[in-house]
Design an enzyme around this catalytic site. Structure first.
Site, PDB file in Angstrom:
ATOM      1  N   SER A   1      40.148  12.134  24.308  1.00  0.00           N
ATOM      2  CA  SER A   1      38.779  12.357  24.782  1.00  0.00           C
ATOM      3  C   SER A   1      38.703  12.434  26.303  1.00  0.00           C
ATOM      4  CB  SER A   1      37.892  11.197  24.311  1.00  0.00           C
ATOM      5  OG  SER A   1      36.642  11.228  24.957  1.00  0.00           O
TER       6      SER A   1
ATOM      7  N   TYR B   1      36.246   2.519  24.885  1.00  0.00           N
ATOM      8  CA  TYR B   1      36.532   3.672  24.018  1.00  0.00           C
ATOM      9  C   TYR B   1      37.577   4.568  24.713  1.00  0.00           C
ATOM     10  CZ  TYR B   1      35.830   8.411  22.230  1.00  0.00           C
ATOM     11  OH  TYR B   1      36.034   9.687  21.752  1.00  0.00           O
TER      12      TYR B   1
HETATM   13  N1  LIG Z   1      32.721  15.144  18.951  1.00  0.00           N
HETATM   14  C1  LIG Z   1      33.161  15.152  20.220  1.00  0.00           C
HETATM   15  O1  LIG Z   1      32.547  15.807  21.101  1.00  0.00           O
HETATM   16  C2  LIG Z   1      34.407  14.422  20.607  1.00  0.00           C
HETATM   17  C3  LIG Z   1      35.205  13.771  19.670  1.00  0.00           C
HETATM   18  N2  LIG Z   1      36.362  13.169  20.064  1.00  0.00           N
HETATM   19  C4  LIG Z   1      37.237  12.493  19.107  1.00  0.00           C
HETATM   20  O2  LIG Z   1      37.410  13.324  17.973  1.00  0.00           O
HETATM   21  C5  LIG Z   1      37.509  12.524  16.804  1.00  0.00           C
HETATM   22  C6  LIG Z   1      36.468  12.978  15.788  1.00  0.00           C
HETATM   23  O3  LIG Z   1      35.202  12.814  16.381  1.00  0.00           O
HETATM   24  P1  LIG Z   1      33.862  13.260  15.625  1.00  0.00           P
HETATM   25  O4  LIG Z   1      34.202  14.211  14.543  1.00  0.00           O
HETATM   26  O5  LIG Z   1      32.897  13.656  16.658  1.00  0.00           O
HETATM   27  O6  LIG Z   1      33.407  11.874  15.034  1.00  0.00           O
HETATM   28  P2  LIG Z   1      32.684  11.605  13.621  1.00  0.00           P
HETATM   29  O7  LIG Z   1      32.192  10.201  13.656  1.00  0.00           O
HETATM   30  O8  LIG Z   1      31.741  12.705  13.308  1.00  0.00           O
HETATM   31  O9  LIG Z   1      33.926  11.694  12.622  1.00  0.00           O
HETATM   32  C7  LIG Z   1      34.908  10.699  12.561  1.00  0.00           C
HETATM   33  C8  LIG Z   1      35.322  10.562  11.115  1.00  0.00           C
HETATM   34  O10 LIG Z   1      36.370   9.594  11.057  1.00  0.00           O
HETATM   35  C9  LIG Z   1      36.118   8.727   9.957  1.00  0.00           C
HETATM   36  N3  LIG Z   1      36.719   7.436  10.282  1.00  0.00           N
HETATM   37  C10 LIG Z   1      36.386   6.610  11.297  1.00  0.00           C
HETATM   38  N4  LIG Z   1      37.156   5.511  11.260  1.00  0.00           N
HETATM   39  C11 LIG Z   1      37.984   5.670  10.214  1.00  0.00           C
HETATM   40  C12 LIG Z   1      39.006   4.855   9.667  1.00  0.00           C
HETATM   41  N5  LIG Z   1      39.296   3.665  10.169  1.00  0.00           N
HETATM   42  N6  LIG Z   1      39.682   5.316   8.588  1.00  0.00           N
HETATM   43  C13 LIG Z   1      39.377   6.525   8.045  1.00  0.00           C
HETATM   44  N7  LIG Z   1      38.408   7.313   8.513  1.00  0.00           N
HETATM   45  C14 LIG Z   1      37.725   6.901   9.592  1.00  0.00           C
HETATM   46  C15 LIG Z   1      34.606   8.655   9.832  1.00  0.00           C
HETATM   47  O11 LIG Z   1      34.224   8.309   8.497  1.00  0.00           O
HETATM   48  C16 LIG Z   1      34.188  10.066  10.215  1.00  0.00           C
HETATM   49  O12 LIG Z   1      34.069  10.918   9.099  1.00  0.00           O
HETATM   50  C17 LIG Z   1      37.315  11.078  17.224  1.00  0.00           C
HETATM   51  O13 LIG Z   1      38.582  10.468  17.345  1.00  0.00           O
HETATM   52  C18 LIG Z   1      36.650  11.192  18.575  1.00  0.00           C
HETATM   53  O14 LIG Z   1      36.968  10.092  19.403  1.00  0.00           O
HETATM   54  C19 LIG Z   1      36.768  13.172  21.381  1.00  0.00           C
HETATM   55  C20 LIG Z   1      35.996  13.752  22.337  1.00  0.00           C
HETATM   56  C21 LIG Z   1      34.764  14.433  22.038  1.00  0.00           C
HETATM   57  O1  LIG Z   2      34.625  11.355  23.318  1.00  0.00           O
HETATM   58  C1  LIG Z   2      33.470  11.717  23.152  1.00  0.00           C
HETATM   59  O2  LIG Z   2      32.888  12.465  24.102  1.00  0.00           O
HETATM   60  C2  LIG Z   2      31.690  13.206  23.839  1.00  0.00           C
HETATM   61  C3  LIG Z   2      31.071  13.555  25.192  1.00  0.00           C
HETATM   62  O3  LIG Z   2      30.798  12.375  25.902  1.00  0.00           O
HETATM   63  P1  LIG Z   2      29.348  12.036  26.481  1.00  0.00           P
HETATM   64  O4  LIG Z   2      29.491  10.717  27.145  1.00  0.00           O
HETATM   65  O5  LIG Z   2      29.045  13.149  27.451  1.00  0.00           O
HETATM   66  O6  LIG Z   2      28.396  12.066  25.315  1.00  0.00           O
HETATM   67  C4  LIG Z   2      30.750  12.373  22.980  1.00  0.00           C
HETATM   68  O7  LIG Z   2      29.563  13.098  22.694  1.00  0.00           O
HETATM   69  C5  LIG Z   2      31.485  12.029  21.697  1.00  0.00           C
HETATM   70  O8  LIG Z   2      30.669  11.259  20.835  1.00  0.00           O
HETATM   71  C6  LIG Z   2      32.691  11.200  22.037  1.00  0.00           C
HETATM   72  O9  LIG Z   2      33.469  10.987  20.871  1.00  0.00           O
END
Ligand SMILES: NC(=O)C1=CN([C@@H]2O[C@H](COP(=O)(O)OP(=O)(O)OC[C@H]3O[C@@H](n4cnc5c(N)ncnc54)[C@H](O)[C@@H]3O)[C@@H](O)[C@H]2O)C=CC1
Ligand SMILES: O=C1O[C@H](COP(=O)(O)O)[C@@H](O)[C@H](O)[C@H]1O
Length: 246
Positions: free
Chosen positions: A109, A145
């Site tokens: 991230s 985080y």
């Molecule tokens: N959405 C974004 O803009 C960003 C996301 N990320 C990273 O990308 C990854 C996915 O993020 P999103 O899809 O946005 O989050 P999200 O919360 O929509 O999806 C995460 C998924 O992982 C599952 N999960 C969480 N903990 C778990 C565990 N212990 N065992 C099994 N499943 C588990 C949840 O049930 C959920 O379906 C995360 O690692 C997040 O930190 C990083 C930067 C930005």
């Molecule tokens: O790592 C992540 O970054 C995005 C963007 O960060 P923000 O502080 O600008 O919101 C965040 O939306 C997302 O939930 C997180 O997993």
């Protein structure tokens, strides 16, 4: 990649972006601790990544892993990131090595490097700024985080150096469907569109590399993350730009 690809955290936003465009491109094995809300199009394992035995089973015959599962909240507390993001990532990496997996793609991230913005924002979020982070800099998280994501990258480095696993860490910016965040310069500078997200993870599964850290953003006019390394090593060719939505 002919072998199955394990996609952890498949039910989340990033997982949906990837499957939306790449559902037919790989033999997916989806894993999430949440059960599917509708009949899944792919094999689906309901498991927690902190459960070593369940992860080991899910890893059988897998050729590559896209590891997304974790607590994505920038404000997540230490106990949650310790269990889900650090211990969970270690469990998935260890199982991958044990199963002879070739490639590991880790969802890192922007928050791993958030403190570089201290004293520089909001100028760096604007088109005229030439300030760039390129992935060679040390982590500088601004919350626990981000610390957990830096730890995941370091775990990836360790599993590459000691066990020869190919690892790419994608420091994802801000994934938002349809359009960049509104009235949020920082978010516009690190916007990642759904189609560029899917394309980038596809590149991560197809390219050859040892250990890499790349930024996952669209080709935004505003940017303070370089996407040159992703272009060079992975062949990333993003199609979207937050400026087109001004
Ligand atoms: N959405 C974004 O803009 C960003 C996301 N990320 C990273 O990308 C990854 C996915 O993020 P999103 O899809 O946005 O989050 P999200 O919360 O929509 O999806 C995460 C998924 O992982 C599952 N999960 C969480 N903990 C778990 C565990 N212990 N065992 C099994 N499943 C588990 C949840 O049930 C959920 O379906 C995360 O690692 C997040 O930190 C990083 C930067 C930005
Ligand atoms: O790592 C992540 O970054 C995005 C963007 O960060 P923000 O502080 O600008 O919101 C965040 O939306 C997302 O939930 C997180 O997993």
């Amino acid at each position: 990649m002919d072998d199955p690809v394990l996609l952890t955290g498949a039910a989340g936003r990033v997982g949906r972006a990837i499957l939306g465009d790449l559902g037919g491109e790989y033999e997916w094995r989806l894993l999430d601790r949440e059960p599917p809300t509708e009949e899944p199009d792919h094999e689906y394992v309901v498991a927690d990544i902190t459960d070593e035995e369940a992860v080991r089973e899910a890893m059988e015959n897998v050729g590559a892993v896209v590891h997304l599962a974790g607590d994505p909240r920038p404000e997540a507390p230490w106990d949650s990131v310790l269990a889900n993001n650090i211990d969970g990532t270690h469990t998935v990496l260890a199982a991958a090595v044990e199963a002879g997996v070739e490639k590991f793609v880790f969802a890192s991230s922007n928050h791993a490097v958030g403190a570089y913005e201290f004293g520089r924002d909001p100028h760096i979020y604007r088109t005229e700024s030439e300030f760039r982070l390129d992935g060679t800099e040390l982590p500088r998280p601004k919350n626990v985080y981000g610390v957990s994501k830096a730890a995941g990258e370091t775990l990836g480095r360790y599993f590459h150096d000691v066990y020869d696993l190919s690892v790419v860490c994608v420091r994802i910016g801000n994934l938002t469907k349809g359009h960049p965040p509104v009235d949020y310069e920082r978010g516009q500078a690190m916007w990642l569109s759904y189609r560029d997200c899917a394309h980038l993870f596809d590149c991560c599964l197809r390219a050859d590399y040892d250990f890499e850290i790349v930024y996952g953003i669209s080709d935004n006019d505003r940017k303070y993350y370089s996407i040159e390394r992703a272009r060079e090593v992975l062949g990333y060719d993003p199609q979207d730009n937050s400026a087109e939505h001004d």
